[in-house]
Write a protein that holds these residues in place. Sequence first.
Motif, short mmCIF file in Angstrom:
data_model
loop_
_atom_site.label_atom_id
_atom_site.label_comp_id
_atom_site.label_asym_id
_atom_site.label_seq_id
_atom_site.Cartn_x
_atom_site.Cartn_y
_atom_site.Cartn_z
N ILE A 54 0.99 -1.34 0.24
CA ILE A 54 0.16 -0.12 -0.15
C ILE A 54 0.86 1.42 0.08
N ARG A 55 1.83 1.40 1.15
CA ARG A 55 2.74 2.50 0.93
C ARG A 55 3.92 2.31 0.12
N ARG A 56 4.19 1.26 -0.52
CA ARG A 56 5.19 1.10 -1.53
C ARG A 56 6.51 1.30 -0.81
N HIS A 57 6.71 0.44 0.34
CA HIS A 57 7.76 0.41 1.22
C HIS A 57 8.25 -0.92 1.42
N TYR A 58 9.62 -1.11 1.34
CA TYR A 58 9.97 -2.43 1.10
C TYR A 58 11.20 -2.63 1.96
N VAL A 59 11.44 -3.71 3.12
CA VAL A 59 12.76 -3.87 3.66
C VAL A 59 12.84 -5.27 3.55
N GLU A 79 16.29 -1.05 1.99
CA GLU A 79 15.09 -0.48 2.18
C GLU A 79 14.56 0.35 1.07
N VAL A 80 13.64 0.03 0.52
CA VAL A 80 13.48 0.62 -0.98
C VAL A 80 11.83 1.35 -0.89
N ARG A 81 11.72 2.43 -1.26
CA ARG A 81 10.62 3.30 -1.47
C ARG A 81 10.07 3.80 -2.74
N GLU A 82 9.11 3.55 -3.19
CA GLU A 82 8.71 4.10 -4.55
C GLU A 82 7.91 5.43 -4.20
N THR A 83 8.25 6.53 -5.15
CA THR A 83 7.58 7.58 -5.19
C THR A 83 6.25 7.71 -5.76
N PRO A 84 5.46 8.61 -5.73
CA PRO A 84 4.09 8.64 -6.31
C PRO A 84 4.24 8.79 -7.97
N ASP A 85 5.54 9.21 -8.36
CA ASP A 85 5.60 9.32 -9.81
C ASP A 85 6.30 7.88 -10.58
N TYR A 87 9.46 6.61 -9.35
CA TYR A 87 10.76 6.25 -9.16
C TYR A 87 10.93 5.64 -7.74
N LYS A 88 12.30 5.11 -7.86
CA LYS A 88 12.46 4.47 -6.59
C LYS A 88 13.93 4.92 -5.86
N THR A 89 13.85 4.90 -4.45
CA THR A 89 15.13 5.37 -3.63
C THR A 89 15.35 3.86 -2.84
N ALA A 90 16.62 3.81 -2.77
CA ALA A 90 17.12 2.39 -2.08
C ALA A 90 18.14 2.63 -1.08
N VAL A 91 18.00 2.42 0.08
CA VAL A 91 19.03 2.78 1.25
C VAL A 91 19.57 1.32 1.47
N ARG A 119 27.30 2.44 3.81
CA ARG A 119 25.83 2.63 3.55
C ARG A 119 25.84 3.22 2.09
N ILE A 120 25.11 2.86 1.38
CA ILE A 120 24.84 3.36 -0.04
C ILE A 120 23.26 3.82 -0.30
N GLU A 121 23.20 4.94 -0.71
CA GLU A 121 22.11 5.53 -1.02
C GLU A 121 21.84 6.02 -2.50
N TYR A 122 20.64 5.20 -3.02
CA TYR A 122 20.66 5.07 -4.59
C TYR A 122 19.10 5.93 -5.10
N ASP A 123 19.27 6.77 -5.94
CA ASP A 123 17.75 7.65 -6.27
C ASP A 123 17.71 7.38 -7.84
N SER A 124 16.78 6.61 -8.24
CA SER A 124 16.69 6.38 -9.58
C SER A 124 16.30 7.61 -10.20
N LYS A 125 15.75 8.58 -9.66
CA LYS A 125 14.94 9.68 -10.20
C LYS A 125 16.16 10.84 -10.66
N LEU A 126 17.14 10.91 -9.56
CA LEU A 126 18.28 11.86 -9.76
C LEU A 126 19.39 11.07 -10.42
#
Length: 202
Positions: A54-59, A79-85, A87-91, A119-126
């Motif tokens: 529902i919240r598009r949040h995955y651990v 830990e991965v989150r999906e934005t409303p548009d 895109y994905k961010t991963a920590v 630690r690695i932070e990944y942003d698929s939009k940027l």
Amino acid sequence: MVCKNCAAMPKPSKRLLALIAVAALLPLGTQAEKADRLKDLTIEADQRSVLDLIRRHYVVNGNVVMSQGTLTMRAHQAEVRETPDGYKTAVLTAGAGQMVSFRQKRDGVDEFIDGSAERIEYDSKLETVRFIGSAVVRRLRGTAVADEVTGALITYDNLAEVFSAAGGATPAANGRVKMTLAPRNAEAAASAVPGAKPASAR
């Protein structure tokens, strides 16, 4: 957070967890190897994972391997989150005494970007990758190290192929940013040394 309805549902198998994660993360990719964006992303893990659809949040936990085409990231937890548009961010974080790793082929050449950090932070939009804590990032020509950057924080911009680095408490560099850069033209470098032969002549 965990889905409110999950308590009444049977626990999914590891295979089902992996399939759901794959379906949720397909757009994750980088500009370095352009074909990677069109590939499926797969996730493997050893331990229990939580997927909030529902919240598009995955651990995902335990010996995590995330791969998409030539892109591979390894960590203890992701830990991965999906934005409303979309895109994905991963920590991605490391376990005790370990490091998170990142590796991806550069587009059109036999070169890889290879890095590690706590630690690695990944942003698929940027299309950026942040290496945080005892960070080391290398550009590899085949298996040989061409360039290397170390620091407390290294940010890699995949679109511009630009690194930025900051110093800090980093044992490998004594708190300083350190860069080792290979000559752009190995043939010219070899000819500048008396008696040296270019690699092609050896």
